[in-house]
Motif scaffolding. Structure first.
Motif, mmCIF file in Angstrom:
data_model
loop_
_atom_site.group_PDB
_atom_site.id
_atom_site.type_symbol
_atom_site.label_atom_id
_atom_site.label_comp_id
_atom_site.label_asym_id
_atom_site.label_seq_id
_atom_site.Cartn_x
_atom_site.Cartn_y
_atom_site.Cartn_z
ATOM 1 N N ASP A 270 0.845 -1.214 0.000
ATOM 2 C CA ASP A 270 0.000 0.000 0.000
ATOM 3 C C ASP A 270 0.873 1.253 0.000
ATOM 4 O OD1 ASP A 270 -2.290 -1.488 0.005
ATOM 5 O OD2 ASP A 270 -2.645 -1.333 2.174
ATOM 6 N N ILE A 274 1.919 4.094 -3.349
ATOM 7 C CA ILE A 274 1.717 5.559 -3.308
ATOM 8 C C ILE A 274 3.020 6.263 -3.713
ATOM 9 C CG2 ILE A 274 1.144 7.539 -1.857
ATOM 10 C CD1 ILE A 274 -0.310 5.543 0.052
ATOM 11 N N GLU A 277 3.700 5.862 -7.440
ATOM 12 C CA GLU A 277 2.846 6.714 -8.284
ATOM 13 C C GLU A 277 3.353 8.161 -8.233
ATOM 14 O OE1 GLU A 277 -1.298 7.018 -7.158
ATOM 15 O OE2 GLU A 277 -1.673 8.377 -8.853
ATOM 16 N N GLU A 305 -3.129 12.222 -1.035
ATOM 17 C CA GLU A 305 -4.309 11.444 -1.438
ATOM 18 C C GLU A 305 -4.157 9.984 -1.029
ATOM 19 O OE1 GLU A 305 -4.466 12.550 -5.515
ATOM 20 O OE2 GLU A 305 -5.691 14.326 -5.070
ATOM 21 N N GLY A 306 -2.959 9.437 -1.240
ATOM 22 C CA GLY A 306 -2.719 8.036 -0.887
ATOM 23 C C GLY A 306 -2.867 7.803 0.614
ATOM 24 N N LYS A 308 -4.556 9.561 2.648
ATOM 25 C CA LYS A 308 -5.992 9.726 2.989
ATOM 26 C C LYS A 308 -6.743 8.429 2.718
ATOM 27 C CE LYS A 308 -8.935 12.973 1.901
ATOM 28 N NZ LYS A 308 -9.630 14.089 1.241
ATOM 29 N N SER A 309 -6.424 7.823 1.556
ATOM 30 C CA SER A 309 -7.158 6.602 1.193
ATOM 31 C C SER A 309 -6.870 5.474 2.188
ATOM 32 C CB SER A 309 -6.823 6.170 -0.235
ATOM 33 O OG SER A 309 -5.516 5.629 -0.263
ATOM 34 N N LEU A 310 -5.741 5.562 2.871
ATOM 35 C CA LEU A 310 -5.432 4.534 3.889
ATOM 36 C C LEU A 310 -5.933 4.946 5.278
ATOM 37 C CD1 LEU A 310 -1.767 3.570 2.880
ATOM 38 C CD2 LEU A 310 -3.876 2.355 2.336
ATOM 39 N N GLY A 311 -6.589 6.085 5.346
ATOM 40 C CA GLY A 311 -7.149 6.535 6.626
ATOM 41 C C GLY A 311 -6.101 7.129 7.565
ATOM 42 N N LYS A 314 -6.529 13.072 7.160
ATOM 43 C CA LYS A 314 -7.947 13.445 7.062
ATOM 44 C C LYS A 314 -8.045 14.879 6.549
ATOM 45 C CE LYS A 314 -8.075 12.805 11.674
ATOM 46 N NZ LYS A 314 -8.573 12.822 13.051
#
Ligand code: GLY
Ligand code: MN
Ligand code: MN
Length: 457
Positions: A270, A274, A277, A305-306, A308-311, A314
Motif C-alpha cells: 500500500d 503511493i 505513483e 491522497e494516498g 488519505k485513502s489509507l485513513g 484526514k
C-alpha cells in the motif's frame, strides 16, 4: 564496457573562456587531506577542476588565456620519493594527448607561465587560494566570485560528453542495486548489503562513491540519512538502500526499497504503491519550463491522497499540504541537481526563481534541457514526530494517530531515479533498476533460485 572519451573537456574550457573573455583564468586542483598521522584520505579531485579537465591526480593547476585561445595544464612531477613509494605519474605528452590542452607543463613552471600569459590583462579570475601564485605580477585584480558564478552557470547544464559519464555511473550503480536485491536475506547485517553494492561497483572499476551508502532496514529507514548500516536484517523488514558510485567524479544517486524476504506485505504494498505513483507522475511532468517547487507539490498531493485513502490523513488535500501534515510523512525535497556533486550546483544566482507555492522548498528552479536531477519522493513513519505530544495536539484534525499506531515500526520507503531533462520528448530516465512491485519480487526470487541451484550442483 566502452568508456567515454576525454574530448568534451576542451569544449567546456572554451565555454568558460567565452563566458569570462576579459581576464586570465586560473584554477587550483585539490591536494591530499591528512586523515590521521601520516595517512591521507583517498584523493578526490576538486569538482570544478574535474569539470574542466578530467584530471584526477592531486597538485595540478589550469591556466586559460581567452584572448590567445590557449589553455595550459600544470601537473606535478614524480620525484624519486614518489616513484619509489607511489609509482609513476602521467608524462607531459601523455597528459597533453589525453586531456586536450594546448600545452602541459610541470608545476614548477606555473609562475613563469602566468607572468607570460598575463601580458595584456588586468583581471584574473581565480579562487582566493591562488593569491600566492599571483604575487609576482604587476597591478591586477582577482575576481573569485565571478569565476564561481560562471562555473555554477555552466555546470548546471550537462553537455553530451558529461551525460555519457553519468550513464556509466548509473549503469554500474544500477547493476549493483539489482545484485543487492538478489543477494540480501533476513539474518544478514545491513553492512553485508552495503558490501555487495560497493564490491559490485569496485569490480566494475568504480572505486569511489558519490556519498556514503545508506542501508536502512525496518525502523532505520525512517532516518533519512542513516548510515550506520550496522543492524541485523529481520524477516518482514523492508530494506532501503540509497547508494551511488561516481565515474570521473559524476555520481549516480539511486534509492530502492525492497522486502528482505522477497515478498511485500499488504501494508508495504500500500505505501510502496503511493510512493511509486508519486515518483512516476513527477518524472512524467518533468520538462523544460516546469518549476521544481511545483513538481514537489504535485508529489505531495499524490502522497496526501494516498495517505488519505489509507485513513492516515484526514481533510482537504490542499490544506494537508499547506499546514504541514504531509511533511510529517514526507519531510524532504522531491529533487535536486546531480552531477560532479551529488547535490550539484543549482546553476548560479540568475537561475534562482521565486517559489510560487506555499510550501517551502530548498531547491527552487525552472527546469532546463540538459539538467540532470533526481526524483525521490518518500513516505516515512518517524516516531520522533508521530509520538511528539505537541505535533499530536497540533495535527489531531489532520492525522489519524490511532491508524498511525499500526505503522510505528514500518520505517520508510523512498524510490529515487536520475533524470535527464530534454528539449524535446519526455525526460530520459538514466536509472534502469526495476521498481515495479512484481519486478522487484521477481528479482528477489531469481536471486534465491540461483542460490538453490548452486547448492544442488
Ligand atoms: N543520497 C542523498 C540524497 O538522496 O539526496
Ligand atoms: Mn538524492
Ligand atoms: Mn539518494
Amino acid at each position: 564496457m566502452n568508456l567515454p572519451s576525454f574530448k568534451h573537456y576542451s569544449q567546456i574550457r572554451q565555454f568558460l573562456a567565452q563566458r569570462l573573455p576579459d581576464g586570465l583564468i586560473l584554477l587550483k586542483g585539490g591536494n591530499p587531506i591528512v586523515r590521521n598521522g601520516d595517512v591521507e584520505y583517498p584523493f578526490r579531485q576538486q569538482s570544478d577542476f574535474l569539470y574542466l579537465s578530467g584530471f584526477e591526480e592531486p597538485g595540478a593547476w589550469i591556466l586559460i588565456d581567452p584572448k590567445r585561445k590557449k589553455d595550459v595544464l600544470f601537473i606535478p612531477k614524480a620525484d624519486e620519493h614518489h616513484l619509489v613509494w607511489i609509482g609513476t605519474l602521467p608524462t607531459l605528452e601523455e597528459s597533453r594527448k589525453r586531456y586536450g590542452f594546448s600545452k602541459v607543463c610541470y608545476q614548477d613552471d606555473l609562475k613563469s607561465e602566468i607572468k607570460k600569459s598575463f601580458n595584456g590583462y588586468r583581471k584574473i579570475y581565480a579562487p582566493k587560494e591562488a593569491k600566492d601564485e599571483l604575487k609576482h605580477l604587476g597591478r591586477h585584480s582577482i575576481f573569485p566570485e565571478d569565476l564561481r558564478e560562471a562555473l555554477e552557470e555552466l555546470r548546471a547544464v550537462k553537455i553530451p560528453g558529461e551525460i555519457e559519464l553519468l550513464k556509466v555511473s548509473n549503469r554500474v550503480s544500477g547493476d549493483a542495486h539489482i545484485e543487492v536485491m538478489r543477494q540480501t536475506r533476513p539474518g544478514q547485517y545491513e553492512y553485508e548489503a552495503q558490501a555487495v553494492f560497493e564490491s559490485e561497483c569496485l569490480k566494475s572499476g568504480l572505486s569511489s562513491l558519490g556519498y556514503p551508502s545508506i542501508v536502512a532496514t525496518g525502523k532505520n529507514a525512517a532516518v533519512l540519512h542513516y548510515n550506520k548500516n550496522s543492524d541485523k536484517i529481520k524477516d518482514g523488514d523492508l530494506v532501503l538502500i540509497d547508494a551511488g558510485a561516481e565515474f570521473r567524479g559524476y555520481s549516480a544517486d539511486i534509492t530502492r526499497t525492497f522486502p528482505a524476504n522477497g515478498r511485500f506485505t499488504r501494508q508495504q504494498r500500500d505505501i510502496y504503491s503511493i510512493v511509486l505513483e508519486a515518483q512516476k507522475k513527477s518524472i512524467s511532468s518533468a520538462r523544460p519550463g516546469a518549476l521544481s517547487a511545483e513538481l514537489h507539490v504535485l508529489s505531495m498531493r499524490i502522497i496526501a491522497e494516498g495517505l488519505k485513502s489509507l485513513g492516515i490523513l484526514k481533510g482537504e488535500v490542499d490544506g494537508l499540504i499547506e499546514n504541514g501534515a504531509v511533511r510529517v510523512f514526507y519531510p524532504h525535497g522531491l529533487t535536486h541537481m546531480l552531477g560532479l556533486d551529488v547535490h550539484d550546483v543549482i546553476g548560479g544566482k540568475k537561475r534562482c526563481v521565486p517559489n510560487p507555492t506555499k510550501v517551502p522548498v530548498r531547491f527552487s528552479a525552472k527546469l532546463e534541457a540538459g539538467f540532470v536531477i533526481t526524483m525521490e519522493p518518500g513516505i516515512y513513519f518517524i516516531r520522533f514526530l508521530l509520538e511528539n505530544p505537541k505535533i499530536q495536539e497540533k495535527m489531531k484534525a489532520q492525522i489519524n494517530f490511532k491508524a498511525v499506531k499500526n505503522f510505528l515500526h514500518f520505517g520508510g520507503i523512498r524510490i529515487e531515479d536520475d533524470i535527464l531533462i530534454r528539449s524535446v520528448g519526455a525526460a530520459l530516465n538514466l536509472t534502469h533498476v526495476p521498481k515495479e512491485i512484481n519486478d522487484i519480487e521477481r528479482i528477489c526470487a531469481e536471486g534465491r533460485e540461483f542460490e538453490n541451484r548452486k547448492k544442488r550442483f
